[in-house]
Design an enzyme around this catalytic site. Structure first.
Site, PDB file in Angstrom:
ATOM      1  N   ASN A  62       0.873  -1.164   0.000  1.00 54.45           N
ATOM      2  CA  ASN A  62       0.000   0.000   0.000  1.00 54.45           C
ATOM      3  C   ASN A  62       0.920   1.227   0.000  1.00 54.45           C
ATOM      4  O   ASN A  62       1.475   1.591   1.032  1.00 54.45           O
ATOM      5  CB  ASN A  62      -0.886  -0.033   1.260  1.00 54.45           C
ATOM      6  CG  ASN A  62      -1.901   1.083   1.269  1.00 54.45           C
ATOM      7  OD1 ASN A  62      -1.927   1.931   0.376  1.00 54.45           O
ATOM      8  ND2 ASN A  62      -2.738   1.102   2.295  1.00 54.45           N
TER       9      ASN A  62
ATOM     10  N   ARG B 123      -2.590  -2.250  -3.397  1.00 57.49           N
ATOM     11  CA  ARG B 123      -3.826  -1.524  -3.145  1.00 57.49           C
ATOM     12  C   ARG B 123      -3.780  -0.247  -3.982  1.00 57.49           C
ATOM     13  O   ARG B 123      -2.832   0.530  -3.891  1.00 57.49           O
ATOM     14  CB  ARG B 123      -3.902  -1.162  -1.666  1.00 57.49           C
ATOM     15  CG  ARG B 123      -5.154  -0.449  -1.343  1.00 57.49           C
ATOM     16  CD  ARG B 123      -5.277  -0.182   0.129  1.00 57.49           C
ATOM     17  NE  ARG B 123      -6.581   0.393   0.366  1.00 57.49           N
ATOM     18  CZ  ARG B 123      -7.079   0.604   1.548  1.00 57.49           C
ATOM     19  NH1 ARG B 123      -6.395   0.271   2.622  1.00 57.49           N
ATOM     20  NH2 ARG B 123      -8.264   1.141   1.684  1.00 57.49           N
TER      21      ARG B 123
ATOM     22  N   HIS C 133     -13.292   2.390  -0.034  1.00 58.76           N
ATOM     23  CA  HIS C 133     -13.318   1.292   0.947  1.00 58.76           C
ATOM     24  C   HIS C 133     -13.957   0.034   0.343  1.00 58.76           C
ATOM     25  O   HIS C 133     -14.510  -0.802   1.065  1.00 58.76           O
ATOM     26  CB  HIS C 133     -14.136   1.648   2.211  1.00 58.76           C
ATOM     27  CG  HIS C 133     -13.591   2.777   3.016  1.00 58.76           C
ATOM     28  ND1 HIS C 133     -14.403   3.764   3.545  1.00 58.76           N
ATOM     29  CD2 HIS C 133     -12.339   3.078   3.400  1.00 58.76           C
ATOM     30  CE1 HIS C 133     -13.672   4.625   4.218  1.00 58.76           C
ATOM     31  NE2 HIS C 133     -12.411   4.232   4.146  1.00 58.76           N
TER      32      HIS C 133
ATOM     33  N   ARG D  56     -12.700  14.810   7.911  1.00 60.85           N
ATOM     34  CA  ARG D  56     -13.484  15.254   6.754  1.00 60.85           C
ATOM     35  C   ARG D  56     -14.902  15.616   7.192  1.00 60.85           C
ATOM     36  O   ARG D  56     -15.491  14.936   8.044  1.00 60.85           O
ATOM     37  CB  ARG D  56     -13.569  14.155   5.690  1.00 60.85           C
ATOM     38  CG  ARG D  56     -12.224  13.748   5.129  1.00 60.85           C
ATOM     39  CD  ARG D  56     -12.406  12.781   3.965  1.00 60.85           C
ATOM     40  NE  ARG D  56     -11.142  12.159   3.608  1.00 60.85           N
ATOM     41  CZ  ARG D  56     -10.898  10.856   3.709  1.00 60.85           C
ATOM     42  NH1 ARG D  56     -11.843  10.025   4.107  1.00 60.85           N
ATOM     43  NH2 ARG D  56      -9.718  10.377   3.369  1.00 60.85           N
TER      44      ARG D  56
ATOM     45  N   GLU E  30      -8.852  -6.202   4.790  1.00 64.03           N
ATOM     46  CA  GLU E  30      -8.585  -5.807   3.405  1.00 64.03           C
ATOM     47  C   GLU E  30      -7.365  -6.530   2.840  1.00 64.03           C
ATOM     48  O   GLU E  30      -7.334  -6.875   1.658  1.00 64.03           O
ATOM     49  CB  GLU E  30      -8.399  -4.281   3.342  1.00 64.03           C
ATOM     50  CG  GLU E  30      -9.719  -3.554   3.550  1.00 64.03           C
ATOM     51  CD  GLU E  30      -9.546  -2.118   4.009  1.00 64.03           C
ATOM     52  OE1 GLU E  30      -9.100  -1.916   5.166  1.00 64.03           O
ATOM     53  OE2 GLU E  30      -9.838  -1.208   3.235  1.00 64.03           O
TER      54      GLU E  30
END
Ligand code: ADP
Length: 415
Positions: free
Chosen positions: A7, A90, A179, A240, A384
């Protein structure tokens, strides 16, 4: 078989080495401050810890440092890099091109590059990781697993914004969702866990972490999700804002003499839990401050639960009801008090909670609704890395068998 999962961020590289037969993580680590003074690599392999501070000017050097760590005689997990069967990357944004994971070739690299305007912070970093691996391990197959691909099954009515169609046609402005690996994993896993068929099942998955999103899943396919063109849309998050009236951007820009980019920076990095509370982006700090009476932290906490509740109601209406609700990721798995706040007074939906199962439950697969609840509410820790490893493994097997795989076949591949 050993699969390396990468990643890559703009100045970081997270890696995990997975032993696919046992699903054991043989080693995991992170390179930080790539291209910045103070570059460092840390790796854990079982109880062995490797740490090395050394200048790393780019991702090639970071990957070379990772290889040295993985193959370190005393502290590593591999004799040589040839033991790695494949690398799974990823990748943030697959745009409309990818509805499943793919073997990386020149065309895939070009498509990831074309999607840079849609993922300007992540896609260039993901590409640097891919290109560095291709240079350093040219004979090892590489697979891209996209954060967006699971959401490609959304119908037009869910993914289009109510703006002139030319912006979709020319600029590809639409809801993509993120996601995806997590929503895909937990929505499939919860069916295995409950022993039910995904076909005919309506599921709402709540991925609640530092970034949070919900997805509505019918027959194993995503029909709607809360994040949009970028991960800014949806519920309140750590930093956010989540959804708001776009006129707020213009209002702040005009009032404060800021550019649109500067306001977006505020909405992405200084809003959400930290912006509202002034305390922290981490829910644990918000809870501590709220419990000691901090009014702003109490409001931030209430706003988060309220925004999740609203999406659950919206998705239940969109799907004509809901059968299973899943909580996952840092907050969803661990913060039982937040789950309680979201699920209180939801009997109208067909939910009967058993709070004695919910309260104090952390990071464990468990049904937290009452045995006679029509809607099952379940905690499923996300994984994941496992999805990336199993997609990688499956695609590599396809190459080995020289089969003509349809890489866009959106099947579940949970190994
Ligand atoms: P990211 O989105 O960066 O992957 P996570 O999924 O770890 O982050 O989510 C971070 C959030 O999860 C934080 O707000 C934190 O409060 C919460 N969290 C993570 N681990 C725990 C834990 N063990 N107990 C309580 N809360 C946790």
């Amino acid at each position: 078989m050993k699969i390396l999962i990468l990643n890559a961020g703009s100045s970081s590289l997270k890696f995990q080495l997975m032993e696919t037969d046992s699903r054991r993580i043989a080693a995991k680590g992170m390179v930080e401050r790539i291209g910045i003074e103070g570059s460092v690599i840390k790796q854990t392999a079982g109880d062995k810890i490797y740490k090395n501070e050394q200048p790393m000017k780019d991702h090639d050097e970071a990957i070379a440092a990772m290889m040295r760590a993985l193959t370190h005689t005393e502290l590593g997990a591999l004799k040589d890099m040839g033991e790695i069967a494949a690398v799974g990357h990823r990748v943030l944004h697959g745009g409309e091109k990818f509805s499943a994971s793919v073997i990386i070739n020149e065309a895939v690299i070009e498509a990831i590059r074309e999607n840079i305007p849609l993922g300007p912070l992540h896609n260039p970093a993901n590409l640097m990781g891919i290109l560095a691996c291709r240079r350093i391990m040219p004979d090892t197959p590489q697979v891209a697993v996209f954060d967006t691909s699971f959401h490609q099954t959304m119908p037009k009515k869910a993914y289009l914004y109510g703006i002139p169609t030319e912006y979709y046609k020319r600029l590809k402005i639409r809801r993509y969702g993120f996601h995806g690996t997590s929503h895909r994993y937990v929505s499939a896993r919860v069916c295995q866990f409950l022993g039910i068929n995904p076909i005919g099942t309506r599921i709402i998955t709540c991925h609640l972490g530092n970034g949070s999103s919900l997805a509505a899943v019918v027959d194993g396919k995503c029909v709607d999700t809360s994040m949009g063109l970028t991960p800014l849309e949806g519920v309140l998050m750590g930093t956010r804002s989540g959804s708001l009236d776009p006129a707020v951007v213009q209002f702040i820009a005009n009032s404060e003499g800021l550019t649109c980019d500067a306001v977006l920076d505020i909405l992405n990095k200084k809003s959400g839990l930290i912006g509202v509370s002034g305390v922290s982006s981490d829910m644990r700090d918000i809870d501590a401050a709220a419990d000691s009476g901090n009014e702003d932290a109490i409001v931030a906490r209430d706003m988060l639960a309220y925004s999740i509740k609203k999406y659950i109601g919206a998705y239940a209406a969109a799907m004509g009801g809901v059968d299973v609700l899943v909580f996952t990721a840092g907050i969803g798995e661990n913060n039982w008090a937040l789950r309680r706040r979201v699920m209180e007074d939801m009997e109208w939906l067909g939910v009967k909670m058993d709070f004695s199962k919910n309260d104090c439950l952390r990071a464990q697969e468990c049904v937290i609704s009452a045995d006679d609840s029509r809607v099952k509410v379940v905690v499923i820790p996300t994984d994941e890395e496992m999805v990336i490893a199993s997609d990688t493994l499956e695609l590599v097997h396809c190459i080995d068998k020289n089969t003509d795989a349809d890489y866009n076949d959106p099947r579940f591949r949970l190994g």
